[in-house]
Design a protein around this motif. Structure first.
Motif, mmCIF file in Angstrom:
data_model
loop_
_atom_site.group_PDB
_atom_site.id
_atom_site.type_symbol
_atom_site.label_atom_id
_atom_site.label_comp_id
_atom_site.label_asym_id
_atom_site.label_seq_id
_atom_site.Cartn_x
_atom_site.Cartn_y
_atom_site.Cartn_z
ATOM 1 N N LEU A 177 31.724 -11.837 -50.854
ATOM 2 C CA LEU A 177 31.303 -12.140 -52.336
ATOM 3 C C LEU A 177 30.630 -13.370 -52.281
ATOM 4 O O LEU A 177 29.548 -13.727 -52.684
ATOM 5 C CB LEU A 177 32.499 -12.089 -53.260
ATOM 6 C CG LEU A 177 32.140 -12.719 -54.692
ATOM 7 C CD1 LEU A 177 31.096 -12.159 -55.346
ATOM 8 C CD2 LEU A 177 33.587 -12.753 -55.526
ATOM 9 N N THR A 178 31.425 -14.467 -51.565
ATOM 10 C CA THR A 178 30.743 -15.766 -51.344
ATOM 11 C C THR A 178 29.423 -15.872 -50.548
ATOM 12 O O THR A 178 28.660 -16.405 -51.011
ATOM 13 C CB THR A 178 31.758 -16.545 -50.536
ATOM 14 O OG1 THR A 178 33.249 -16.334 -51.367
ATOM 15 C CG2 THR A 178 31.507 -18.114 -50.734
ATOM 16 N N PHE A 179 29.376 -14.938 -49.590
ATOM 17 C CA PHE A 179 28.175 -14.915 -48.670
ATOM 18 C C PHE A 179 27.024 -14.137 -49.383
ATOM 19 O O PHE A 179 25.833 -14.867 -49.261
ATOM 20 C CB PHE A 179 28.551 -14.140 -47.713
ATOM 21 C CG PHE A 179 27.490 -13.859 -46.569
ATOM 22 C CD1 PHE A 179 27.401 -15.314 -45.665
ATOM 23 C CD2 PHE A 179 26.856 -13.091 -45.793
ATOM 24 C CE1 PHE A 179 26.516 -15.664 -44.768
ATOM 25 C CE2 PHE A 179 25.996 -13.265 -44.835
ATOM 26 C CZ PHE A 179 25.891 -14.567 -44.215
ATOM 27 N N PHE A 221 26.131 -15.087 -52.506
ATOM 28 C CA PHE A 221 25.270 -16.066 -53.134
ATOM 29 C C PHE A 221 24.774 -17.015 -51.967
ATOM 30 O O PHE A 221 23.701 -17.600 -52.339
ATOM 31 C CB PHE A 221 26.341 -16.863 -53.976
ATOM 32 C CG PHE A 221 26.882 -15.916 -55.065
ATOM 33 C CD1 PHE A 221 25.889 -15.757 -55.981
ATOM 34 C CD2 PHE A 221 28.099 -15.640 -55.089
ATOM 35 C CE1 PHE A 221 26.554 -14.838 -57.135
ATOM 36 C CE2 PHE A 221 28.444 -14.887 -56.007
ATOM 37 C CZ PHE A 221 27.771 -14.420 -57.211
ATOM 38 N N ASP A 222 25.155 -17.384 -50.904
ATOM 39 C CA ASP A 222 24.726 -17.885 -49.619
ATOM 40 C C ASP A 222 23.355 -17.538 -49.462
ATOM 41 O O ASP A 222 22.454 -18.038 -49.499
ATOM 42 C CB ASP A 222 25.700 -17.829 -48.551
ATOM 43 C CG ASP A 222 25.218 -18.664 -47.181
ATOM 44 O OD1 ASP A 222 23.832 -18.769 -47.132
ATOM 45 O OD2 ASP A 222 25.971 -19.225 -46.756
#
Lengths: 319, 319
Positions: free
Chosen positions: B137-139, B141-142
């Motif tokens: 999930l974080t990736f 946005f990265d």
């Protein structure tokens, strides 16, 4: 500015620091309360009550809000508006709080108590705690995209990028994985980590978000390279100091004061610097990290006095 | 362009669609394989092997990659570069895959099988599956923040914002919560949802990401308002059609073909349109949604033929 006035009046910097920390906590609480209100915003279909309740339970009502404080104070060095820095601080706090909710899950650290209250999966249930965490992590990026965070889209994008890196695979989440591995979760007798390996683990698990808090000010303030480096040095030292202090609290603290169970690190064979160096050497390391953090801020002169006090606070806090 | 050539040569549009879907799947796989390689990137300290393995297990090696296909094809309407749209598609796929890994967890849907393989918590363990989901999930946005996604920072920020809204509290995560509530997770005898309530639930749970896939093309291509509206109408109809087809597959499909257990909706008393309307009426609704999706694209003329074929595919797929 308040801290300069305070200095003029001879008020102790520690008092100023506590006032300002408290004020950021209050403002962050009010802002998150507002952002996590029931009415859906554009692009949202509805905000389901149970999920919103759980996200509010996890995100509101607790904590020193140290991370938002670091954003606000580092941004103040560049005269960034308080609205801007509180928004970025609120986003960071959403990431911090989601990580606590997931960390507390039975499959992770299996904690029943957090900040003196039942953890999210105890107050609700496991599925709700998982989704509340997912929702808060996602919400952090939503917050950073809003014009209220900064008028310049490029600045907002830099915040998103830096937060994603700090929170993800190569930052916080990666550190949590290393932490579970070090306590023997995937291997009955894992190799005992050396000092350098513990430092990397903790720089990722705890350090990355604290460091981001300091760098967020530099991003919001469009800092020059040298100012960026100074805040990075400060943030890195502060992050390491924070973790050592945390580990010392776990070893020696009173659960009633700390607000959660203590003695868990030793029981779980957690990889900590206190474990590797012993408490006495760890305490010396903590002192030198405070000095390091404070001296990193020298380019900012007296304007950084409150951040310097924060480094002292982080090292000596009792909860 | 390939599809126009194909039309000239009289090749069936269904064949062109399948080719292009397959090509996007292959390109997305290669891109995610590259993005999720071991070397850390700037701002990352290290990429812990077990976490990376689990993120790759969840993110690679399966799926039709329908969502990236929608991004690539909707972006192609505006002659966006394929590199740009594949990056945005890869980000969307990270969110989709994370949601599957969390959805499969014992505390959620408790599934052992996904795309014919053990689910993440079966192949690894629960803690690793939780962290792999958080990491993906974080990736997402990265990925969206990188210049390779678009040269214009404002476009990248719009993608981040739209994806956060689609995936979060008022979108996918909210829909998952409504879904658990509807099956009586928090209340032994929950009120049976009506047609409108089921539509909202599914527009959030499944529809929001599919809709984002179509709107991502409009964002990347800086579409005019009318083009945006057309893609939104298409994406909303497609999302609803997708879910009805999915529910019909669960009711009538063969587990070996579908790649996961079937008959679970009825067993869990899931809120589905098939359950509310009955299979025959649901099938009629599905047909009218395909027509709706295809007619929404009429402003784009023949250039949207492959997207029109996608709507037909979504309604009639067997897996």
């Amino acid at each position: 500015m308040a801290r300069i006035d305070a200095a003029k009046k001879g008020v102790d910097i520690e008092t100023v620091f506590q006032d300002r920390l408290g004020q950021v906590a209050q403002d962050t609480e009010a802002l998150l309360d507002h952002l996590l209100a029931p009415p859906p915003v554009e692009g949202e279909r509805a905000r389901p009550a149970r999920l919103l309740d759980a996200m509010r339970y996890v995100g509101l009502g607790g904590g020193k809000r140290l991370r938002p404080f670091l954003v606000v104070e580092s941004a103040a060095l560049f005269e960034v508006s308080r609205q801007n820095s509180l928004m970025a601080g609120a986003a960071l706090e959403c990431v911090h709080c989601y990580s606590l909710a997931h960390d507390d899950l039975p499959a992770m650290d299996n904690d029943d108590l957090r900040r003196g209250r039942p953890t999210a999966h105890k107050a609700f249930d496991e599925a709700t705690a998982i989704l509340a965490g997912d929702g808060l992590l996602t919400f952090a990026f939503d917050i950073l995209c809003r014009p209220e965070t900064h008028s310049d889209a490029e600045v907002r994008l830099k915040l998103v990028s830096a937060l994603a890196r700090a929170a993800g695979l190569g930052g916080m989440v990666g550190g949590q994985m290393l932490d579970l591995a070090a306590e023997g979760r995937f291997d009955a007798s894992p190799a005992r980590l050396g000092e350098q390996e513990v430092k990397v683990l903790q720089a990722m698990k705890t350090g990355a978000l604290l460091r981001f808090g300091c760098l967020a000010g530099a991003i919001l303030g469009k800092a020059e390279q040298s100012q960026w480096k100074a805040l990075e040095r400060y943030g890195s030292a502060l992050g390491e100091a924070f973790q050592i202090a945390d580990d010392l609290l776990d070893l020696e603290g009173d659960p009633a004061t700390v607000g959660k169970a203590t003695g868990k690190d030793a029981a779980a064979h957690k990889a900590t610097l206190v474990g590797v160096l012993g408490p006495a050497a760890a305490r010396r390391r903590l002192e030198s990290l405070v000095t390091e953090a404070q001296s990193a801020l020298s380019p900012f002169g007296g304007r950084a006095d409150v951040l310097k006090a924060a480094a002292q606070f982080v090292a000596t806090r009792q909860a």
